[in-house]
Design a protein around this motif. Structure first.
Motif, PDB file in Angstrom:
ATOM      1  N   GLU A 109       0.839  -1.217   0.000  1.00 50.58           N
ATOM      2  CA  GLU A 109       0.000   0.000   0.000  1.00 50.58           C
ATOM      3  C   GLU A 109       0.867   1.258   0.000  1.00 50.58           C
ATOM      4  O   GLU A 109       0.498   2.279  -0.590  1.00 50.58           O
ATOM      5  N   LEU A 110       2.019   1.178   0.678  1.00 50.71           N
ATOM      6  CA  LEU A 110       2.914   2.341   0.698  1.00 50.71           C
ATOM      7  C   LEU A 110       3.409   2.637  -0.706  1.00 50.71           C
ATOM      8  O   LEU A 110       3.408   3.795  -1.149  1.00 50.71           O
ATOM      9  N   ALA A 111       3.810   1.587  -1.426  1.00 48.48           N
ATOM     10  CA  ALA A 111       4.351   1.787  -2.777  1.00 48.48           C
ATOM     11  C   ALA A 111       3.300   2.413  -3.696  1.00 48.48           C
ATOM     12  O   ALA A 111       3.641   3.136  -4.634  1.00 48.48           O
ATOM     13  N   ALA A 112       2.019   2.151  -3.419  1.00 48.62           N
ATOM     14  CA  ALA A 112       0.942   2.660  -4.278  1.00 48.62           C
ATOM     15  C   ALA A 112       0.353   3.975  -3.774  1.00 48.62           C
ATOM     16  O   ALA A 112      -0.490   4.565  -4.442  1.00 48.62           O
ATOM     17  N   ALA A 113       0.804   4.450  -2.601  1.00 46.87           N
ATOM     18  CA  ALA A 113       0.179   5.633  -1.985  1.00 46.87           C
ATOM     19  C   ALA A 113       0.550   6.915  -2.732  1.00 46.87           C
ATOM     20  O   ALA A 113       1.619   7.007  -3.338  1.00 46.87           O
ATOM     21  N   ASP A 114      -0.347   7.897  -2.650  1.00 48.40           N
ATOM     22  CA  ASP A 114      -0.109   9.209  -3.265  1.00 48.40           C
ATOM     23  C   ASP A 114       0.691  10.058  -2.262  1.00 48.40           C
ATOM     24  O   ASP A 114       0.136  10.885  -1.542  1.00 48.40           O
ATOM     25  N   LEU A 115       2.018   9.817  -2.233  1.00 45.15           N
ATOM     26  CA  LEU A 115       2.883  10.514  -1.276  1.00 45.15           C
ATOM     27  C   LEU A 115       3.219  11.911  -1.772  1.00 45.15           C
ATOM     28  O   LEU A 115       3.322  12.129  -2.993  1.00 45.15           O
ATOM     29  N   VAL A 116       3.453  12.852  -0.834  1.00 44.49           N
ATOM     30  CA  VAL A 116       3.942  14.178  -1.234  1.00 44.49           C
ATOM     31  C   VAL A 116       5.301  13.985  -1.920  1.00 44.49           C
ATOM     32  O   VAL A 116       6.056  13.073  -1.571  1.00 44.49           O
ATOM     33  N   PRO A 117       5.624  14.813  -2.923  1.00 49.18           N
ATOM     34  CA  PRO A 117       6.842  14.585  -3.720  1.00 49.18           C
ATOM     35  C   PRO A 117       8.108  14.459  -2.859  1.00 49.18           C
ATOM     36  O   PRO A 117       8.927  13.566  -3.113  1.00 49.18           O
ATOM     37  N   ASN A 118       8.292  15.312  -1.853  1.00 42.48           N
ATOM     38  CA  ASN A 118       9.526  15.234  -1.049  1.00 42.48           C
ATOM     39  C   ASN A 118       9.696  13.866  -0.405  1.00 42.48           C
ATOM     40  O   ASN A 118      10.805  13.336  -0.338  1.00 42.48           O
ATOM     41  N   ASP A 119       8.624  13.296   0.101  1.00 39.98           N
ATOM     42  CA  ASP A 119       8.723  12.046   0.851  1.00 39.98           C
ATOM     43  C   ASP A 119       8.968  10.833  -0.062  1.00 39.98           C
ATOM     44  O   ASP A 119       9.372   9.773   0.417  1.00 39.98           O
ATOM     45  N   ARG A 120       8.758  11.003  -1.366  1.00 40.50           N
ATOM     46  CA  ARG A 120       9.010   9.887  -2.291  1.00 40.50           C
ATOM     47  C   ARG A 120      10.480   9.506  -2.298  1.00 40.50           C
ATOM     48  O   ARG A 120      10.837   8.382  -2.647  1.00 40.50           O
ATOM     49  N   ALA A 121      11.359  10.454  -1.909  1.00 34.93           N
ATOM     50  CA  ALA A 121      12.803  10.162  -1.858  1.00 34.93           C
ATOM     51  C   ALA A 121      13.101   9.013  -0.895  1.00 34.93           C
ATOM     52  O   ALA A 121      14.137   8.369  -1.010  1.00 34.93           O
ATOM     53  N   TRP A 122      12.203   8.781   0.068  1.00 32.71           N
ATOM     54  CA  TRP A 122      12.441   7.758   1.097  1.00 32.71           C
ATOM     55  C   TRP A 122      11.737   6.443   0.789  1.00 32.71           C
ATOM     56  O   TRP A 122      11.828   5.503   1.586  1.00 32.71           O
ATOM     57  N   LEU A 123      11.026   6.385  -0.319  1.00 35.82           N
ATOM     58  CA  LEU A 123      10.138   5.243  -0.557  1.00 35.82           C
ATOM     59  C   LEU A 123      10.884   3.905  -0.494  1.00 35.82           C
ATOM     60  O   LEU A 123      10.451   2.984   0.202  1.00 35.82           O
ATOM     61  N   ALA A 124      12.009   3.781  -1.215  1.00 40.80           N
ATOM     62  CA  ALA A 124      12.721   2.502  -1.257  1.00 40.80           C
ATOM     63  C   ALA A 124      13.209   2.116   0.142  1.00 40.80           C
ATOM     64  O   ALA A 124      13.117   0.949   0.539  1.00 40.80           O
TER      65      ALA A 124
END
Ligand code: C5P
Length: 133
Positions: A109-124
């Protein structure tokens, strides 16, 4: 103000039972409805851990234990830097006091979530942490 000082915005990767807490932003308009790691600006005189603990009390009504860093430094405008910390809950149930909602997500669900752009840097890093847990 000392313009050379790097002001920090600290964000919390609150992990419990293999899931990460996401909080839904109410604003500004371009970010409203998107999901972020809760947190906020560290005030002068606070350590990042003190400031993040205060923000999480204000935003979610919980008492927390702040752990180590996770992911990269994300540069923000105006000489600020955004950093994420691992956080565990000590007391209370996270409640959306300043967000429109909160939810717990596992890695898919995290990988598919609509995250704010800044926080996408931490996704992996976040997905790896959840999968390791
Ligand atoms: O939440 P607040 O508006 O105080 O955050 C300060 C700045 O940090 C804003 O620009 C916000 O978009 C950014 N931020 C972010 N990701 C977070 C928390 C804050 O990009 N998880």
């Amino acid at each position: 103000m000392d313009t050379k000082a790097l002001r920090e915005v600290a964000a919390a990767a609150i992990i419990s039972d293999g899931r990460l807490l996401l909080a839904q932003r109410v604003g500004p308009p371009e970010l409203a409805g998107m999901w972020e790691l809760p947190g906020g600006k560290i005030e002068p005189g606070e350590t990042p851990a003190q400031g993040l603990r205060r923000e999480l009390r204000e935003e979610l009504g919980v008492d927390t234990v702040i752990g180590g860093r996770i992911g990269v430094d994300v540069p923000l405008p105006d000489g600020m830097v955004l950093r994420a910390y691992r956080v565990s809950l000590r007391d209370g149930t996270p409640t959306a006091l300043e967000h429109s909602a909160v939810r717990w997500v596992a890695a898919p669900e995290l990988a598919a979530a609509d995250l704010v752009p800044n926080d996408r840097a931490w996704l992996a890093d976040l997905v790896a942490t959840l999968n390791a847990g």
